[in-house]
Scaffold this active site. Structure first.
Site: not given
Length: 409
Positions: A71, A132
């Protein structure tokens, strides 16, 4: 076997697919397909949405997990490759943080190959974890539960995918706590005698800043300091005719920081600030029910004229790894093998990573590695040197071979 051009195609393709936190599905599917094409024994998207690729037998004697994240933070940076002297630079959101390190993982493990993993009775697990950047670390927590010693063995070693430059390894990250205040009081004319509700947020921030100042006295190293930042501050008026203020502070925590004592002092001060009834048992019960990672609801304090909801979330303790183990030695040796004139280095970072999530649970040798200049993280100018990226692929390949051959892992 992955050559340089195939490795560049991999990072270019991965960076080209937008994957904001909670919106990683397309990138995870694409990466799992690429790992299948690169000869992984198994590659798939798991229940959490992580892209996972594995080399070696599932019941191998030793398992090493390469935990990156797929991400990114928001920001549209046109994906392009530009010439820079003899080098080329890849621009794009995530090129440094942290699709560059993740592509390094996928390419290097392909170069190691499945037969090598079977010959040394090891399993190499590459993970492109989700969320994350969202402070939930959903993907890493799923992997931590999978390799918990009951469902599957705790990993023998772990590598976190974060930029450190190709010649350095990261051994530690500061911890984190997010403290959010939402205060309200009945509307009042600005010419009246009562201070506006915004002053509660100002005092809240000033209290945290002063606490950090006292804590940091005599602490010369930034890694050992308490580092607060004011991330949000805004006011509004709701439909019930209450003036409101919201403030969010992100607090970077040093090793061995007593977060419970900090939260207790902050809450007691806040209750006193708004003349709200408060007992320590109220906070104890709230934390027991909600925790500090992703609480279900805030702690509510009701004063004579002001109410406050205090939300404590995103807590991760700091983590500092040992440098005297086979994993670290494998990397130091690999850096020298790739460039005999290079002197490897160590770094500890003031941010957080998924090392903070899995390190305390697994208690195995762990470090972070990946190409890229971390000062470019989250910036409008995010880009990575493709020469450095390829060097990192070669270093990681050699480090894995060194680690596999080391007695005891």
């Amino acid at each position: 076997m992955t050559n340089r051009q195939a490795a560049i195609d991999l990072i270019h393709g991965l960076v080209s697919i937008p994957s904001l936190s909670t919106q990683e599905a397309n990138a995870a599917k694409w990466l799992s397909e690429q790992m299948n094409a690169l000869g992984y024994d198994r590659a798939y998207v798991d229940e959490a949405g992580n892209a996972v690729g594995e080399m070696g037998e599932a019941d191998a004697a030793r398992t090493i997990v390469l935990l990156g994240h797929i991400d990114t933070v928001p920001g549209s940076i046109p994906v392009r490759i530009e010439k820079d002297g003899d080098d080329k630079l890849l621009y794009g959101r995530g090129s440094v943080d942290a699709k560059g390190p993740l592509a390094t993982f996928a390419a290097a493990v392909s170069k190691v190959g499945a037969q090598f993993a079977r010959d040394f009775n090891i399993r190499i697990v590459v993970v492109g974890a989700v969320e994350e950047e969202a402070a939930s670390s959903k993907g890493a927590r799923h992997i931590a539960r999978r390799f918990d010693g009951m469902n599957e063995p705790i990993p023998t070693a772990c590598i976190i995918g974060e930029p450190s430059s190709w010649r350095r390894v990261t051994l530690g990250y500061k911890g984190r706590l997010l403290a959010e205040l939402d205060a309200a009081q009945p509307m009042a004319h600005t010419a009246g005698p009562d201070a506006g509700v915004a002053t509660v947020a100002v005092d809240f921030w000033n209290w945290i800043w002063a606490y950090a100042g006292r804590f940091n006295e005599g602490q010369s190293k930034i890694f050992d300091q308490l580092l607060p930042s004011l991330r949000q501050l805004n006011t509004s008026t709701d439909a019930q005719m209450n003036d409101r203020v919201f403030a969010q502070s992100g607090i970077r925590l040093p090793p061995a920081f007593d977060v419970e004592a900090f939260v207790a002092e902050l809450t007691a001060w806040l209750a006193q600030r708004i003349n709200a009834p408060f007992e320590a048992a109220m906070l104890d019960a709230h934390v027991a029910a909600n925790g500090l990672n992703a609480p279900r609801e805030p702690l509510h304090l009701a004063g004579e004229n002001t109410t406050v909801d205090l939300l404590l979330r995103g807590y991760e303790p700091a983590w500092q790894s040992d440098r005297n183990n086979a994993l670290v030695r494998s990397f130091l040796g690999a850096i020298r093998q790739v460039d005999p004139n290079e002197r490897p280095g160590f770094v500890s970072k003031t941010g957080t990573s998924d090392m903070n999530v899995v390190g305390p649970l697994w208690q195995c040798p762990i470090l972070a590695y990946g190409p890229g200049d971390s000062t470019l993280d989250h910036t409008p100018n995010e880009h990575i040197s493709l020469d450095e990226y390829w060097r990192a692929v070669l270093v990681l390949e050699q480090a894995l071979r060194n680690w596999a051959a080391a007695d005891g892992g």
